[in-house]
Design a protein around this motif. Structure first.
Motif, mmCIF file in Angstrom:
data_model
loop_
_atom_site.group_PDB
_atom_site.id
_atom_site.type_symbol
_atom_site.label_atom_id
_atom_site.label_comp_id
_atom_site.label_asym_id
_atom_site.label_seq_id
_atom_site.Cartn_x
_atom_site.Cartn_y
_atom_site.Cartn_z
ATOM 1 N N ALA A 186 -4.646 10.183 -1.420
ATOM 2 C CA ALA A 186 -4.925 10.514 -0.020
ATOM 3 C C ALA A 186 -5.594 11.876 0.112
ATOM 4 O O ALA A 186 -5.028 12.821 0.655
ATOM 5 C CB ALA A 186 -3.627 10.439 0.790
ATOM 6 N N MET B 26 -3.187 4.652 -3.154
ATOM 7 C CA MET B 26 -4.250 5.480 -2.605
ATOM 8 C C MET B 26 -4.049 6.966 -2.905
ATOM 9 O O MET B 26 -2.966 7.507 -2.706
ATOM 10 C CB MET B 26 -4.263 5.274 -1.088
ATOM 11 N N ARG C 220 -0.714 12.561 -1.556
ATOM 12 C CA ARG C 220 -1.739 13.592 -1.320
ATOM 13 C C ARG C 220 -2.026 14.318 -2.630
ATOM 14 O O ARG C 220 -1.077 14.776 -3.284
ATOM 15 C CB ARG C 220 -1.214 14.635 -0.343
ATOM 16 N N LEU D 101 0.858 -1.184 0.000
ATOM 17 C CA LEU D 101 0.000 0.000 0.000
ATOM 18 C C LEU D 101 0.892 1.231 0.000
ATOM 19 O O LEU D 101 1.878 1.295 0.731
ATOM 20 C CB LEU D 101 -0.902 0.084 1.226
ATOM 21 N N VAL E 257 7.914 4.166 0.106
ATOM 22 C CA VAL E 257 7.813 5.601 0.407
ATOM 23 C C VAL E 257 9.186 6.262 0.356
ATOM 24 O O VAL E 257 10.204 5.578 0.333
ATOM 25 C CB VAL E 257 7.248 5.850 1.835
ATOM 26 N N GLN F 254 9.192 9.581 5.097
ATOM 27 C CA GLN F 254 8.003 8.924 5.655
ATOM 28 C C GLN F 254 8.337 7.806 6.651
ATOM 29 O O GLN F 254 7.432 7.184 7.207
ATOM 30 C CB GLN F 254 7.149 8.343 4.522
ATOM 31 N N GLY G 273 0.737 5.771 -1.395
ATOM 32 C CA GLY G 273 -0.150 6.779 -1.955
ATOM 33 C C GLY G 273 0.441 8.177 -1.942
ATOM 34 O O GLY G 273 1.587 8.375 -1.537
ATOM 35 N N VAL H 59 5.519 -0.980 2.252
ATOM 36 C CA VAL H 59 5.058 0.375 1.972
ATOM 37 C C VAL H 59 6.177 1.156 1.281
ATOM 38 O O VAL H 59 7.101 1.640 1.936
ATOM 39 C CB VAL H 59 4.641 1.102 3.274
ATOM 40 N N GLN I 270 -6.224 12.954 3.780
ATOM 41 C CA GLN I 270 -4.999 13.470 4.405
ATOM 42 C C GLN I 270 -4.653 14.859 3.859
ATOM 43 O O GLN I 270 -4.220 15.733 4.602
ATOM 44 C CB GLN I 270 -3.832 12.517 4.186
ATOM 45 N N GLN J 162 -2.670 7.500 8.903
ATOM 46 C CA GLN J 162 -1.803 6.819 7.934
ATOM 47 C C GLN J 162 -1.535 5.367 8.352
ATOM 48 O O GLN J 162 -1.404 4.483 7.506
ATOM 49 C CB GLN J 162 -0.505 7.612 7.751
ATOM 50 N N ASP K 4 -4.435 3.591 7.064
ATOM 51 C CA ASP K 4 -4.310 3.371 5.609
ATOM 52 C C ASP K 4 -3.538 2.090 5.316
ATOM 53 O O ASP K 4 -3.894 1.306 4.441
ATOM 54 C CB ASP K 4 -3.524 4.511 4.928
HETATM 55 N N1 TRP Z 1 1.892 10.945 3.630
HETATM 56 C C1 TRP Z 1 2.127 10.478 2.315
HETATM 57 C C2 TRP Z 1 2.771 11.639 1.528
HETATM 58 O O1 TRP Z 1 2.653 12.778 1.926
HETATM 59 C C3 TRP Z 1 0.864 10.050 1.585
HETATM 60 C C4 TRP Z 1 0.219 8.878 2.268
HETATM 61 C C5 TRP Z 1 -0.971 8.858 2.914
HETATM 62 C C6 TRP Z 1 0.758 7.563 2.367
HETATM 63 N N2 TRP Z 1 -1.239 7.648 3.435
HETATM 64 C C7 TRP Z 1 -0.205 6.816 3.113
HETATM 65 C C8 TRP Z 1 1.927 6.958 1.927
HETATM 66 C C9 TRP Z 1 0.017 5.495 3.432
HETATM 67 C C10 TRP Z 1 2.141 5.618 2.258
HETATM 68 C C11 TRP Z 1 1.199 4.886 3.004
HETATM 69 O O2 TRP Z 1 3.385 11.391 0.515
#
Ligand code: TRP
Length: 366
Positions: free
Chosen positions: A44, A42, A10, A6, A151, A155, A8, A149, A47, A137, A140
């Motif tokens: 977001a 996702m 914003r 998973l 990222v 993160q 994502g 995840v 968020q 999060q 999520d």
């Molecule tokens: N916070 C992440 C960003 O700003 C976006 C995000 C929201 C996300 N929920 C998540 C990333 C869950 C990984 C898993 O890029």
């Protein structure tokens, strides 16, 4: 247990080259690797609203931009579920229960939240929703029992927070949740692509981005005005590679095939760098090469985007189908969570029977 991804973004703007090398390209590779049982990507929006409550239109407009960028960069809806966060209410419900497992002090220590609060100048007026977004999060990630995840390294504190919540939940209630692992880019250039002005990071607010949807003229203008080595004035002068944005971009984007195709007098980037360091290689030549490399990458993305733009209804259908798939899995996990917490009163025949029994036996009479 399967391998589940998973991740994502914003939806606060169109995606740019920093997103491309930092995450999009990787996601497409992961999607095509065949190693993952399910992949959820996702958008977001909920968020994004935690610090854009007064500007819902911005978030609303950018959902389709991000979706178009995803699909044109190669995410394939037959292999990944692309969904919209706010349309999965199970996420809110899960967050609400997680809130009891996290202290205010713990959130205040979260380095990502700390630096974002500073960046946004919230001072004393931090919205509670923003402050608690690490909890959301964690929901999520865990609603889908994600194992992985992907990222950026900024993160990492979020993933750590999610892991703590999982451990806490599993030890208090029952081992329902899965502890996720972060997957960060293995290459430093890719995890933090500088802006075209040489500033720390490509970012919309600094106006130093090349967007995936920029047309060739815009890309050309941006590349030709890129920051290089300010002391490299005449072609004969020796040049510096460190901090020279054009070379940083070449590090991130160019391959030996690009040399064969566009600049055959060099075998690879090392040769080009050596020449630049020695002197006798002008910025314009290097920039023209970078432009050719970027266009080689951007042209197919742009063409795919044009095609998708002709069928926006179809793109929304993809999002709707992805969201339905996400909800289906989400409902199952939420049910397991509530069973573990024993907040399933109407399904709990034993609870009802035992209480009925108690009262029949005159529990109230002593
Ligand atoms: N916070 C992440 C960003 O700003 C976006 C995000 C929201 C996300 N929920 C998540 C990333 C869950 C990984 C898993 O890029």
């Amino acid at each position: 247990m399967g391998k589940i991804i998973l991740t994502g973004d914003r939806p606060t703007g169109k995606l740019h080259l920093g997103h491309y090398v930092g995450s999009l390209k990787r996601r497409v590779e992961l999607q095509n690797s065949g190693e993952y049982d399910e992949i959820y990507i996702m958008i977001a929006d909920a968020q994004a609203l935690t610090d854009n409550a007064d500007n819902p239109e911005k978030v609303r407009q950018n959902i389709i931009e991000v979706a178009l960028d995803y699909l044109s960069a190669g995410l394939d809806p037959s292999k990944v579920h692309i969904f919209i966060q706010s349309q999965v209410p199970e996420l809110c419900e899960l967050s609400f229960y997680y809130m009891n497992l996290v202290t205010v002090a713990r959130l205040q220590r979260n380095p990502t939240v700390k630096s974002e609060i500073k960046q946004r100048n919230f001072q004393a007026s931090i919205p509670v929703g923003f402050f608690t977004y690490p909890i959301s999060q964690a929901a999520d990630i865990t609603l889908f029992k994600a194992t992985t995840v992907p990222v950026g390294d900024d993160q990492l504190p979020m993933i750590e927070q999610a892991r703590e919540i999982v451990r806490s939940f599993n030890s208090i209630y029952a081992p329902v949740l899965v502890e996720p692992q972060a997957l960060i880019p293995d290459n430093k250039v890719c995890s933090r692509l500088p802006g075209t002005d040489g500033k720390a990071k490509m970012s919309k607010s600094l106006g130093n981005c090349i967007y995936l949807s920029d047309d060739p003229k815009e890309v050309r203008t941006k590349v030709m005005s890129m920051y290089t080595d300010p002391d490299h004035i005449r072609v004969e002068d020796p040049g510096k590679i460190e901090g020279n944005c054009v070379f940083t971009y070449l590090d991130a984007f160019c391959t030996d095939e690009h040399f064969a195709k566009f600049l055959p007098e060099y075998q690879n980037l090392d040769e080009l760098k050596a020449h630049y360091r020695r002197g006798g290689l002008g910025d314009v030549k290097v920039k023209k090469f970078l432009y050719a490399v970027l266009e080689d990458i951007l042209e197919p993305i742009r063409a795919k985007r044009k095609e998708l733009e002709q069928d926006i209804e179809g793109v929304y259908r993809i999002l709707q189908e992805g969201t339905e798939a996400a909800r289906k899995v989400g409902r199952v996990t939420l049910r397991e969570v509530k069973d573990a917490m024993q907040i399933n009163y109407f399904d709990d025949r034993e609870l009802i029977a035992s209480q009925a029994e108690k009262y029949r036996n005159g529990a109230n009479e002593q």
